[in-house]
Motif scaffolding. Sequence first.
Motif, PDB file in Angstrom:
ATOM      1  N   VAL A  88       2.113 -23.013  -3.714  1.00 41.61           N
ATOM      2  CA  VAL A  88       3.383 -22.721  -4.758  1.00 41.61           C
ATOM      3  C   VAL A  88       3.566 -21.110  -5.349  1.00 41.61           C
ATOM      4  O   VAL A  88       4.022 -20.488  -5.280  1.00 41.61           O
ATOM      5  N   LEU A  89       2.127 -21.205  -5.821  1.00 38.53           N
ATOM      6  CA  LEU A  89       2.117 -20.294  -6.463  1.00 38.53           C
ATOM      7  C   LEU A  89       1.677 -19.198  -5.831  1.00 38.53           C
ATOM      8  O   LEU A  89       1.778 -18.003  -6.103  1.00 38.53           O
ATOM      9  N   ARG A 143       3.214 -17.985  -2.457  1.00 35.34           N
ATOM     10  CA  ARG A 143       4.373 -17.765  -2.526  1.00 35.34           C
ATOM     11  C   ARG A 143       5.435 -16.937  -4.349  1.00 35.34           C
ATOM     12  O   ARG A 143       5.812 -15.844  -3.458  1.00 35.34           O
ATOM     13  N   GLN A 144       4.948 -17.414  -5.092  1.00 33.64           N
ATOM     14  CA  GLN A 144       5.295 -16.699  -6.240  1.00 33.64           C
ATOM     15  C   GLN A 144       4.879 -15.531  -6.821  1.00 33.64           C
ATOM     16  O   GLN A 144       5.607 -14.719  -6.571  1.00 33.64           O
ATOM     17  N   ALA A 195       5.792 -12.742  -4.106  1.00 36.33           N
ATOM     18  CA  ALA A 195       7.323 -12.312  -3.974  1.00 36.33           C
ATOM     19  C   ALA A 195       7.535 -11.374  -5.052  1.00 36.33           C
ATOM     20  O   ALA A 195       8.232 -10.422  -4.936  1.00 36.33           O
ATOM     21  N   GLU A 196       6.157 -11.547  -5.492  1.00 35.00           N
ATOM     22  CA  GLU A 196       6.609 -10.213  -7.690  1.00 35.00           C
ATOM     23  C   GLU A 196       5.427  -9.561  -7.348  1.00 35.00           C
ATOM     24  O   GLU A 196       5.434  -8.085  -7.279  1.00 35.00           O
ATOM     25  N   ARG A 232      -0.308 -23.833 -13.590  1.00 32.66           N
ATOM     26  CA  ARG A 232       0.660 -22.850 -12.220  1.00 32.66           C
ATOM     27  C   ARG A 232       0.722 -21.685 -13.114  1.00 32.66           C
ATOM     28  O   ARG A 232       1.136 -20.977 -13.041  1.00 32.66           O
ATOM     29  N   GLU A 233       1.708 -22.189 -14.296  1.00 34.70           N
ATOM     30  CA  GLU A 233       2.086 -20.581 -15.639  1.00 34.70           C
ATOM     31  C   GLU A 233       0.790 -20.627 -16.162  1.00 34.70           C
ATOM     32  O   GLU A 233       1.166 -19.073 -15.972  1.00 34.70           O
ATOM     33  N   LEU A 253      -0.740 -17.843 -12.928  1.00 36.74           N
ATOM     34  CA  LEU A 253       0.330 -17.267 -12.886  1.00 36.74           C
ATOM     35  C   LEU A 253       0.242 -16.128 -13.939  1.00 36.74           C
ATOM     36  O   LEU A 253       0.191 -14.666 -13.644  1.00 36.74           O
TER      37      LEU A 253
END
Lengths: 339, 261
Positions: free
Chosen positions: A324-325, A327-328, A331-332, B126-127, B130
């Motif tokens: 998931v991460l 892909r995220q 994407a950016e 996850r946050e 990121l």
Amino acid sequence: MDITGRLERFFSQRRIFFFAVVIALLAALPAFGFSRYIMRICIVISIYSMLTLALNLVAGYTGQLSMGNGGFYAIGAYTATLLMINAGLSFWSSLVVAAAFAGISGFLLGLPTLRLKGSYLTIVTLGFGEIVRMILMNWDTVTNGTLGVRNIPLPSLFGVSLSFTNHGLYYLALVLTALVSVFCALVINSKVGRAFIAIREDEIAAQMMGIKTVRYKVLAFVLSATISGIAGAFYAPMVGYIDPNSFTFDISSQIISMAILGGLGTMRGMYFGAAALIVFPEVSRFLMDYRFVIYGLILVLMMRFRPQGLLGWRTRLPYRFGKVLERQLAAEGSLPPLL
Amino acid sequence: MPLLHIKDISLSFGGLKAVDSVNIRVDEGEIVSLIGPNGAGKTTVFNILTGIYTVDSGEIFFEGNAIQNKIPQDIVEAGIARTFQNIRLFRNMRVIENVLIGSHIREPYNFFQAVFRTRRFRDSERENTLKAVRLLREVGLLARTHDYAANLPYGEQRKLEIARALATGAKLILLDEPAAGMNPQESEELLRFILSLRGRGYTILMIEHDMSVVMNISDRIYVLDYGKLISEGLPRQVANDPKVIEAYLGGVPDAAENNRA
């Protein structure tokens, strides 16, 4: 890329397959019709895998060398045994209480001693292991002293007693080791595990990042003690007889040797170290008394040429972000390039 | 109200007054430098600020709250993070993991939530990961994300240490000799990096010996010698202050002797 890097990538890309093969082989092992002697060695390896995994949390990740884990193992074994024999509890409830009790002793030992550093801590834990043995020896009314406790009942599941003959003990050992392994992996791959490693790497810097270092060191100690207690609670019914001399300092030092041989701070090294140092004395029986000379020589040579342990390399695999991460990030446009 | 206000703090080690009635104020968005000869007590001030030492007297206010003599963890949570004179990275951890240690205090899950991999755990991990990757991109270490901290060249290790401090969510970053051991090009790059931090709203208090860095980016400078503030002001004022010149180069022989007696 060097050889370990390539091997890692090879296994990592096929990890589900290899994982399935190992599980299947372990599960099918009794079907090969090995002798009771061989099956017993396998069970002992899994007990020591749990013990080394437990030590690894404290010594491998958190960097606090404990020489008292044999003490927690003894506490687990005795608590479970006495509950089964005197209180008539089932193996399962005894196992839970024994694990909890070992964990509480880890907490009580850890709270005052983890303010010590390095060899001071090691000495205190070494003393702890001996104190446990002395208590077991001298508290006759409860522990039956040096005579030990015999006729410890086998665990039973749905009315079936788990024994060597029906391989119940083997499967129980396997399940417990698997649970402990999964637990350790979950803890390590979280902020808790990162905090442990940060404390090992640089305690002051860890503190300056807001990590409550004493709290995490105590936590590592409690987890380690709990897992050692589980191993002990399983060991007692497996052998059927325990006395204080089943839990000498040799156990603690053997756990440490295994963990160092395999590679502290890795999980793969723990299984390998446990297996190697359990199997070695068995296959080298023809050497008779010399085998411990060889055993010592192996450890010395290893410390000289491979101090990080035989399987103790730092992984070259990329950090796992999860799908998931990833892909995220892609994407950016900030997906980090691989090495 | 200043972001950080150090009021009259003193600390003695036995008979030695390491820090003697020091007053420093740092306003939001400033780059303030603390300079002085070796042994002047600069790092001691940092150690007091971050909770390693407790003061004998005096008060420290951060955003109006008294923070003197608090434990390091509370000070990080209040919003102050630091780097070290001799780089103290977690060398056997990856670059990304070093930054994640920085955000340790911003992970709201507990031990059991981690073991059972609850939603709170997954969301928080996850946050934070990121954010960590974004931070690494901003400081120019994205290509190093997977690598181990020990493998980084010196300049990048410094950057990573700063990134780790930023990841704590701090407003005030304490830099202890960030340019130490750097060649002119590296310190030039570091200078731009520190300016860019101010551009992003961080406030910086730094100890530095490299005068080309100090004079070029500081809004204000405090000069410490033998635990006492001997001068403060704009870079130009401080550079021309006779007391500062004397502390660094030594003045008239008698005067210097009297000072040191």
